[in-house]
Design a protein around this motif. Structure first.
Motif, PDB file in Angstrom:
ATOM      1  N   ARG A  44       0.831  -1.209   0.000  1.00 20.46           N
ATOM      2  CA  ARG A  44       0.000   0.000   0.000  1.00 20.46           C
ATOM      3  C   ARG A  44       0.863   1.256   0.000  1.00 20.46           C
ATOM      4  O   ARG A  44       0.529   2.255  -0.639  1.00 20.46           O
ATOM      5  N   GLN A  45       1.978   1.220   0.719  1.00 19.85           N
ATOM      6  CA  GLN A  45       2.892   2.363   0.708  1.00 19.85           C
ATOM      7  C   GLN A  45       3.520   2.550  -0.677  1.00 19.85           C
ATOM      8  O   GLN A  45       3.697   3.679  -1.125  1.00 19.85           O
ATOM      9  N   ILE A  46       3.849   1.457  -1.335  1.00 20.48           N
ATOM     10  CA  ILE A  46       4.420   1.532  -2.688  1.00 20.48           C
ATOM     11  C   ILE A  46       3.403   2.180  -3.635  1.00 20.48           C
ATOM     12  O   ILE A  46       3.739   3.088  -4.398  1.00 20.48           O
ATOM     13  N   LYS A  47       2.162   1.721  -3.567  1.00 19.75           N
ATOM     14  CA  LYS A  47       1.116   2.283  -4.430  1.00 19.75           C
ATOM     15  C   LYS A  47       0.875   3.756  -4.114  1.00 19.75           C
ATOM     16  O   LYS A  47       0.696   4.578  -5.019  1.00 19.75           O
ATOM     17  N   ALA A  48       0.873   4.106  -2.831  1.00 22.79           N
ATOM     18  CA  ALA A  48       0.675   5.501  -2.430  1.00 22.79           C
ATOM     19  C   ALA A  48       1.843   6.367  -2.906  1.00 22.79           C
ATOM     20  O   ALA A  48       1.643   7.496  -3.358  1.00 22.79           O
ATOM     21  N   ALA A  49       3.044   5.827  -2.831  1.00 24.85           N
ATOM     22  CA  ALA A  49       4.221   6.568  -3.295  1.00 24.85           C
ATOM     23  C   ALA A  49       4.128   6.834  -4.796  1.00 24.85           C
ATOM     24  O   ALA A  49       4.396   7.949  -5.256  1.00 24.85           O
ATOM     25  N   ARG A  50       3.711   5.824  -5.548  1.00 23.22           N
ATOM     26  CA  ARG A  50       3.531   6.011  -6.994  1.00 23.22           C
ATOM     27  C   ARG A  50       2.501   7.101  -7.259  1.00 23.22           C
ATOM     28  O   ARG A  50       2.681   7.954  -8.121  1.00 23.22           O
ATOM     29  N   ALA A  51       1.411   7.068  -6.499  1.00 23.54           N
ATOM     30  CA  ALA A  51       0.346   8.060  -6.685  1.00 23.54           C
ATOM     31  C   ALA A  51       0.847   9.470  -6.381  1.00 23.54           C
ATOM     32  O   ALA A  51       0.545  10.412  -7.129  1.00 23.54           O
ATOM     33  N   LEU A  52       1.621   9.634  -5.319  1.00 23.12           N
ATOM     34  CA  LEU A  52       2.166  10.947  -4.986  1.00 23.12           C
ATOM     35  C   LEU A  52       3.059  11.488  -6.096  1.00 23.12           C
ATOM     36  O   LEU A  52       3.074  12.684  -6.362  1.00 23.12           O
ATOM     37  N   LEU A  53       3.801  10.594  -6.725  1.00 17.21           N
ATOM     38  CA  LEU A  53       4.707  11.000  -7.806  1.00 17.21           C
ATOM     39  C   LEU A  53       4.006  11.092  -9.155  1.00 17.21           C
ATOM     40  O   LEU A  53       4.583  11.606 -10.109  1.00 17.21           O
ATOM     41  N   GLY A  54       2.778  10.564  -9.230  1.00 12.25           N
ATOM     42  CA  GLY A  54       2.074  10.529 -10.507  1.00 12.25           C
ATOM     43  C   GLY A  54       2.665   9.509 -11.460  1.00 12.25           C
ATOM     44  O   GLY A  54       2.594   9.674 -12.671  1.00 12.25           O
ATOM     45  N   TRP A  55       3.253   8.442 -10.896  1.00 13.54           N
ATOM     46  CA  TRP A  55       3.906   7.406 -11.692  1.00 13.54           C
ATOM     47  C   TRP A  55       2.959   6.240 -11.938  1.00 13.54           C
ATOM     48  O   TRP A  55       2.242   5.804 -11.033  1.00 13.54           O
ATOM     49  N   SER A  56       3.006   5.717 -13.129  1.00 14.54           N
ATOM     50  CA  SER A  56       2.314   4.471 -13.457  1.00 14.54           C
ATOM     51  C   SER A  56       3.207   3.305 -13.030  1.00 14.54           C
ATOM     52  O   SER A  56       4.371   3.498 -12.643  1.00 14.54           O
TER      53      SER A  56
END
Length: 84
Positions: free
Chosen positions: A9-21
């Motif tokens: 969940r932290q990995i997914k949240a980190a991607r979302a914060l960066l706007g990364w797919s």
């Protein structure tokens, strides 16, 4: 083997914060897209090979993310403050 104290969940949240797919993360970490998809399909601690987990965490950290450990308020992520 799990990478301690970092959850999917932290990995997914980190991607979302960066706007990364998932593709962006795979490219930044130097791992395959299917690897990212497979890891993110699970819940719980970041699993897989330790070196793969390190590459993923390093890429997200380089992108500007800090992972917050369990400190009574729960695990999380945030963007680092830009150095001025």
């Amino acid at each position: 083997m799990s990478i301690p104290k970092v959850s999917i969940r932290q990995i997914k949240a980190a991607r979302a914060l960066l706007g990364w797919s998932q593709e962006d993360l795979a490219a930044a970490a130097g791992v395959s897209i299917p690897t990212i998809k497979r890891l993110e399909a699970c819940d719980g601690a970041l699993g897989g090979r330790a070196d793969t987990g390190t590459k993923i965490l390093d890429a997200l950290h380089t992108g500007g993310v800090e992972f917050l450990g369990e400190n009574g308020g729960g695990q999380g992520v945030r963007l680092r403050k830009a150095a001025h």
